[in-house]
Motif scaffolding. Structure first.
Motif, mmCIF file in Angstrom:
data_model
loop_
_atom_site.group_PDB
_atom_site.id
_atom_site.type_symbol
_atom_site.label_atom_id
_atom_site.label_comp_id
_atom_site.label_asym_id
_atom_site.label_seq_id
_atom_site.Cartn_x
_atom_site.Cartn_y
_atom_site.Cartn_z
ATOM 1 N N GLY A 1 -2.095 1.408 -1.518
ATOM 2 C CA GLY A 1 -1.207 2.118 -2.442
ATOM 3 C C GLY A 1 -1.949 3.285 -3.043
ATOM 4 O O GLY A 1 -3.132 3.508 -2.763
ATOM 5 N N LEU A 2 -1.258 4.062 -3.881
ATOM 6 C CA LEU A 2 -1.863 5.221 -4.529
ATOM 7 C C LEU A 2 -1.894 5.027 -6.038
ATOM 8 O O LEU A 2 -0.902 4.617 -6.633
ATOM 9 C CB LEU A 2 -1.066 6.498 -4.211
ATOM 10 N N VAL A 3 -3.045 5.296 -6.630
ATOM 11 C CA VAL A 3 -3.136 5.443 -8.079
ATOM 12 C C VAL A 3 -3.084 6.940 -8.339
ATOM 13 O O VAL A 3 -3.951 7.679 -7.877
ATOM 14 C CB VAL A 3 -4.440 4.843 -8.640
ATOM 15 N N THR A 4 -2.069 7.385 -9.054
ATOM 16 C CA THR A 4 -1.811 8.816 -9.198
ATOM 17 C C THR A 4 -1.671 9.218 -10.652
ATOM 18 O O THR A 4 -1.005 8.542 -11.434
ATOM 19 C CB THR A 4 -0.516 9.206 -8.448
ATOM 20 N N HIS B 1 8.306 2.679 -3.327
ATOM 21 C CA HIS B 1 9.211 1.771 -2.634
ATOM 22 C C HIS B 1 8.357 0.673 -2.037
ATOM 23 O O HIS B 1 7.143 0.838 -1.903
ATOM 24 C CB HIS B 1 9.989 2.521 -1.554
ATOM 25 N N ARG B 2 8.960 -0.433 -1.686
ATOM 26 C CA ARG B 2 8.160 -1.555 -1.176
ATOM 27 C C ARG B 2 7.381 -1.190 0.080
ATOM 28 O O ARG B 2 6.354 -1.801 0.383
ATOM 29 C CB ARG B 2 9.048 -2.771 -0.899
ATOM 30 N N SER B 3 7.831 -0.171 0.805
ATOM 31 C CA SER B 3 7.168 0.199 2.061
ATOM 32 C C SER B 3 6.179 1.337 1.907
ATOM 33 O O SER B 3 5.341 1.551 2.795
ATOM 34 C CB SER B 3 8.215 0.598 3.113
ATOM 35 N N ALA B 4 6.264 2.089 0.805
ATOM 36 C CA ALA B 4 5.451 3.299 0.718
ATOM 37 C C ALA B 4 5.362 3.822 -0.707
ATOM 38 O O ALA B 4 6.228 3.548 -1.538
ATOM 39 C CB ALA B 4 6.033 4.385 1.620
ATOM 40 N N GLU C 1 13.040 11.908 -5.313
ATOM 41 C CA GLU C 1 12.617 10.681 -6.005
ATOM 42 C C GLU C 1 13.685 9.604 -5.917
ATOM 43 O O GLU C 1 13.394 8.432 -5.637
ATOM 44 C CB GLU C 1 12.315 11.004 -7.463
ATOM 45 N N ARG C 2 14.931 9.988 -6.148
ATOM 46 C CA ARG C 2 16.027 9.010 -6.087
ATOM 47 C C ARG C 2 16.172 8.438 -4.679
ATOM 48 O O ARG C 2 16.376 7.226 -4.506
ATOM 49 C CB ARG C 2 17.328 9.670 -6.543
ATOM 50 N N LEU C 3 16.069 9.283 -3.674
ATOM 51 C CA LEU C 3 16.196 8.805 -2.289
ATOM 52 C C LEU C 3 15.125 7.764 -1.969
ATOM 53 O O LEU C 3 15.396 6.755 -1.305
ATOM 54 C CB LEU C 3 16.076 9.981 -1.320
ATOM 55 N N VAL C 4 13.910 8.000 -2.451
ATOM 56 C CA VAL C 4 12.822 7.045 -2.210
ATOM 57 C C VAL C 4 13.110 5.722 -2.905
ATOM 58 O O VAL C 4 12.990 4.641 -2.318
ATOM 59 C CB VAL C 4 11.479 7.634 -2.676
ATOM 60 N N LYS C 5 13.482 5.789 -4.166
ATOM 61 C CA LYS C 5 13.736 4.563 -4.927
ATOM 62 C C LYS C 5 14.899 3.764 -4.354
ATOM 63 O O LYS C 5 14.930 2.536 -4.458
ATOM 64 C CB LYS C 5 13.992 4.914 -6.391
ATOM 65 N N TYR D 1 3.555 2.702 -9.382
ATOM 66 C CA TYR D 1 3.968 1.375 -9.797
ATOM 67 C C TYR D 1 3.162 0.293 -9.083
ATOM 68 O O TYR D 1 2.588 0.506 -8.036
ATOM 69 C CB TYR D 1 5.455 1.169 -9.497
ATOM 70 N N GLY D 2 3.175 -0.911 -9.647
ATOM 71 C CA GLY D 2 2.488 -2.031 -9.026
ATOM 72 C C GLY D 2 1.052 -2.128 -9.468
ATOM 73 O O GLY D 2 0.520 -1.276 -10.165
ATOM 74 N N ARG D 3 0.398 -3.200 -9.090
ATOM 75 C CA ARG D 3 -1.008 -3.397 -9.450
ATOM 76 C C ARG D 3 -1.872 -2.898 -8.309
ATOM 77 O O ARG D 3 -1.712 -3.292 -7.166
ATOM 78 C CB ARG D 3 -1.282 -4.874 -9.729
#
Length: 304
Positions: free
Chosen positions: A35-38, A68-71, A102-106, A7-9
């Protein structure tokens, strides 16, 4: 085929295969968030190419990519197929484990520097289900801390990751095996089988932390890839990745997964798995038919 996009740019300004922006010879830079492009691709063992079960599963494999905003966080898991002999669908355990991660991260219920914590909390939730979810799975979790530019990993079993920089592997996970073809694994067994079914603690996962640079390539995969493609073949495919846009990453991920899938069914190919078997006194040749899941990521500048 399965594909995912973080997510994100994200803007990757590094030249793949050359110098990263954080390399002094490249003029410095890299002071902002990363960030990661995956992108990802996979194949089920049963030849149904690209058939994706609910919850990002290929056969008994499962995976996730979350932000997440941190990772940025991603993971792969490989359900142990032996449970099928007892009437249990192995993909249910691996798929639920990854969906819970995934849910825990979000929800922000994690610390970027502690990927084992993500695995532990997810596994504990599975243990607390009123209806036991029987099964076993390996797991590999990779976390990129945006601000510190550090990659934190946890690997339990024989799934794993590679970090490639300048065409060379600079970091890789260590495979964990109890003995030949018996990887470390998380398990939930029926009460009558507890102590008989192999089960490892999430704390047994191998954990690493290291700095990454813009343009670093991170390949995270289940053993279906690593058992069929040695590093030099993977690096040959990664050399074809000439730019950092999502479409190019997706194409390369697909190419790697397809080659591993073809080699898995070649009876004359001396695969890494066959070589490992020979080293353990077994007369084995050919590829190893298996589910294959590949997540291919590039470290890039991140702007929200």
């Amino acid at each position: 085929m399965f594909s995912v996009l973080s997510y994100g740019r994200l803007v990757a300004r590094a030249v793949l295969g050359g110098l990263s922006q954080t390399d002094p010879r490249a003029g410095g830079g890299g002071g902002g968030d990363y960030g990661l492009v995956t992108a990802g691709c996979g194949f089920g063992k049963d030849f149904r190419k690209g058939l994706l079960k609910k919850g990002a599963c290929y056969g008994d494999d499962a995976c996730f990519v979350a932000r997440h905003r941190s990772a940025d966080v991603l993971g792969v898991a490989d359900g142990v197929g032996g449970w099928r002999d007892y009437g249990v669908d192995p993909s249910q355990f691996s798929g639920t484990l990854m969906r819970t991660c995934e849910r825990l991260v979000k929800e922000g219920r994690f610390v970027p520097s502690n990927p084992i914590g993500i695995l532990t909390t997810s596994y504990c939730e599975l243990l607390q289900n009123k209806v036991p979810l029987l099964g076993s799975s390996t797991a590999c979790i990779v976390v990129l801390d945006r601000t510190s530019h550090r990659l934190h990993t946890a690997n339990l079993g024989d799934s794993g990751f590679l970090v490639v920089r300048g065409g060379e592997v600079v970091h890789r996970s260590d495979e964990q095996q109890h003995y030949f073809n018996t990887p470390f694994q998380l398990s939930i067994a029926p009460p009558e089988a507890e102590g008989v079914i192999l089960s490892d603690s999430p704390d047994a996962a191998d954990s690493t932390s290291f700095d990454v640079q813009l343009g670093d390539i991170i390949l995270t995969a289940t053993d279906g890839l690593f058992d069929n493609m040695p590093d030099y073949m993977i690096l040959q495919e990664l050399k074809k990745l000439k730019n950092s846009n999502y479409e190019s990453i997706q194409q390369t991920a697909r190419s790697i997964a397809e080659q591993a899938h073809e080699l898995a069914y070649d009876p004359n190919y001396m695969s890494p798995f066959a070589q490992f078997a020979c080293d353990n006194g077994l007369n084995v040749r050919g590829g190893k038919p298996d589910d294959i899941t590949v997540l291919l990521s590039i470290v890039a500048e991140y702007t929200d």
